[in-house]
Design a protein around this motif. Structure first.
Motif, PDB file in Angstrom:
ATOM      1  N   HIS A   1     -22.588  13.294 -15.477  1.00 57.28           N
ATOM      2  CA  HIS A   1     -21.833  14.156 -16.403  1.00 57.28           C
ATOM      3  C   HIS A   1     -22.658  14.435 -17.658  1.00 57.28           C
ATOM      4  CE1 HIS A   1     -18.844  15.256 -19.462  1.00 57.28           C
ATOM      5  NE2 HIS A   1     -18.179  15.770 -18.451  1.00 57.28           N
ATOM      6  N   LEU A   2     -23.298  13.412 -18.183  1.00 63.70           N
ATOM      7  CA  LEU A   2     -24.137  13.584 -19.369  1.00 63.70           C
ATOM      8  C   LEU A   2     -25.276  14.562 -19.091  1.00 63.70           C
ATOM      9  CD1 LEU A   2     -24.966  12.821 -22.263  1.00 63.70           C
ATOM     10  CD2 LEU A   2     -26.159  10.846 -21.292  1.00 63.70           C
ATOM     11  N   LYS A   3     -25.913  14.415 -17.936  1.00 63.99           N
ATOM     12  CA  LYS A   3     -27.008  15.319 -17.570  1.00 63.99           C
ATOM     13  C   LYS A   3     -26.530  16.760 -17.449  1.00 63.99           C
ATOM     14  CE  LYS A   3     -29.675  11.998 -14.838  1.00 63.99           C
ATOM     15  NZ  LYS A   3     -30.162  11.695 -13.485  1.00 63.99           N
ATOM     16  N   GLN A   4     -25.341  16.936 -16.874  1.00 62.06           N
ATOM     17  CA  GLN A   4     -24.838  18.280 -16.602  1.00 62.06           C
ATOM     18  C   GLN A   4     -24.193  18.930 -17.821  1.00 62.06           C
ATOM     19  OE1 GLN A   4     -21.414  18.727 -13.896  1.00 62.06           O
ATOM     20  NE2 GLN A   4     -22.652  20.277 -12.849  1.00 62.06           N
ATOM     21  N   ALA A   5     -23.384  18.190 -18.552  1.00 68.16           N
ATOM     22  CA  ALA A   5     -22.566  18.777 -19.617  1.00 68.16           C
ATOM     23  C   ALA A   5     -23.033  18.429 -21.027  1.00 68.16           C
ATOM     24  CB  ALA A   5     -21.107  18.344 -19.437  1.00 68.16           C
ATOM     25  N   GLY A   6     -23.972  17.498 -21.154  1.00 69.03           N
ATOM     26  CA  GLY A   6     -24.398  17.074 -22.477  1.00 69.03           C
ATOM     27  C   GLY A   6     -23.449  16.029 -23.046  1.00 69.03           C
ATOM     28  N   GLU A   7     -23.758  15.614 -24.254  1.00 64.25           N
ATOM     29  CA  GLU A   7     -22.976  14.549 -24.877  1.00 64.25           C
ATOM     30  C   GLU A   7     -21.562  14.998 -25.217  1.00 64.25           C
ATOM     31  OE1 GLU A   7     -25.953  11.508 -26.991  1.00 64.25           O
ATOM     32  OE2 GLU A   7     -25.698  13.383 -28.091  1.00 64.25           O
ATOM     33  N   SER A   8     -20.641  14.087 -24.944  1.00 60.67           N
ATOM     34  CA  SER A   8     -19.226  14.291 -25.270  1.00 60.67           C
ATOM     35  C   SER A   8     -18.591  12.910 -25.326  1.00 60.67           C
ATOM     36  CB  SER A   8     -18.542  15.136 -24.191  1.00 60.67           C
ATOM     37  OG  SER A   8     -18.470  14.394 -22.980  1.00 60.67           O
ATOM     38  N   ASP A   9     -17.300  12.850 -25.606  1.00 64.85           N
ATOM     39  CA  ASP A   9     -16.616  11.558 -25.598  1.00 64.85           C
ATOM     40  C   ASP A   9     -16.654  10.912 -24.217  1.00 64.85           C
ATOM     41  OD1 ASP A   9     -15.998  11.767 -28.274  1.00 64.85           O
ATOM     42  OD2 ASP A   9     -13.942  12.452 -27.944  1.00 64.85           O
ATOM     43  N   HIS A  10     -16.870  11.695 -23.167  1.00 66.43           N
ATOM     44  CA  HIS A  10     -16.891  11.187 -21.797  1.00 66.43           C
ATOM     45  C   HIS A  10     -18.184  10.428 -21.482  1.00 66.43           C
ATOM     46  CE1 HIS A  10     -15.523  11.010 -17.651  1.00 66.43           C
ATOM     47  NE2 HIS A  10     -16.720  11.387 -17.265  1.00 66.43           N
ATOM     48  N   ALA A  11     -19.296  10.857 -22.065  1.00 62.20           N
ATOM     49  CA  ALA A  11     -20.605  10.266 -21.788  1.00 62.20           C
ATOM     50  C   ALA A  11     -21.554  10.658 -22.913  1.00 62.20           C
ATOM     51  CB  ALA A  11     -21.133  10.770 -20.446  1.00 62.20           C
ATOM     52  N   PHE A  12     -22.310   9.683 -23.417  1.00 57.13           N
ATOM     53  CA  PHE A  12     -23.148   9.962 -24.589  1.00 57.13           C
ATOM     54  C   PHE A  12     -24.313   8.993 -24.686  1.00 57.13           C
ATOM     55  CE2 PHE A  12     -19.238   7.689 -25.698  1.00 57.13           C
ATOM     56  CZ  PHE A  12     -19.737   6.479 -26.171  1.00 57.13           C
ATOM     57  N   GLY A  13     -25.219   9.316 -25.603  1.00 55.42           N
ATOM     58  CA  GLY A  13     -26.356   8.461 -25.930  1.00 55.42           C
ATOM     59  C   GLY A  13     -26.223   7.961 -27.355  1.00 55.42           C
ATOM     60  N   TRP A  14     -27.244   7.298 -27.826  1.00 54.66           N
ATOM     61  CA  TRP A  14     -27.210   6.714 -29.177  1.00 54.66           C
ATOM     62  C   TRP A  14     -26.933   7.747 -30.259  1.00 54.66           C
ATOM     63  CZ3 TRP A  14     -26.710   1.730 -29.532  1.00 54.66           C
ATOM     64  CH2 TRP A  14     -27.329   0.869 -28.630  1.00 54.66           C
TER      65      TRP A  14
END
Length: 166
Positions: A133-146
């Motif tokens: 999800h992070l790879k496809q949609a970018g950072e969001s509350d669902h998946a994120f990086g530092w």
């Protein structure tokens, strides 16, 4: 997130430059028990996906896509600060910074974090879905990086500048 109701899950995957029994990755494999044991004793540590329990193997038998050289680390922490402290202020950092010695440079995102309800133990499949999800949609509350976390302070001042660990 409220540390009473939610904890921080993280997945980090990498592909070893050689099989787990190869001398080129022996130092990394030999340090797994020490680094994982340190993590488990850290304040704020909640849970770690475990392997077979065989000394020096970590969770290396949890294959991703059937590839025995892909290894994963899936943990849950009480807070961003607890995870950051372990990553940047312990011997873990020395191994993190040396990642290029043991891991192929990954061409795409291979680290993801997300909030889980306190008490939840994510599966590897769930974690890989978050990474996708992070790879496809970018950072969001669902998946994120530092960089998505305002409370991530050590990341900004102590991060490594190595492609294998970004």
């Amino acid at each position: 997130m409220n540390a009473q109701t939610h904890h921080l899950a993280q997945l980090n995957i990498g592909r070893l430059i050689a099989p787990t029994d190869d001398p080129r990755v022996a130092e990394f494999m030999g340090a797994l028990d020490r680094i994982n044991g340190l993590g488990k004793r850290m304040p704020g540590f909640v849970w770690m996906m475990e392997g077979s329990g065989e000394p020096g193997t970590g969770n290396t038998e949890a294959k991703i896509g059937g590839d025995p050289q892909f290894v994963s680390n899936l943990t849950v922490w009480e807070s961003v600060e607890a995870l950051e402290h372990f990553v940047w202020n312990t011997v873990h950092r020395q191994f993190y910074e040396r990642g290029r010695e043991w891991f192929e440079v990954m061409g795409d995102q291979h680290f993801v974090m997300w909030w889980v309800p306190a008490g939840h133990r994510p599966t590897l499949d769930e974690a890989l879905e978050r990474l996708a999800h992070l790879k496809q949609a970018g950072e969001s509350d669902h998946a994120f990086g530092w960089s998505y976390l305002d409370e991530a302070r050590l990341y900004k001042t102590r991060q490594c500048n190595i492609a294998a660990a970004e």
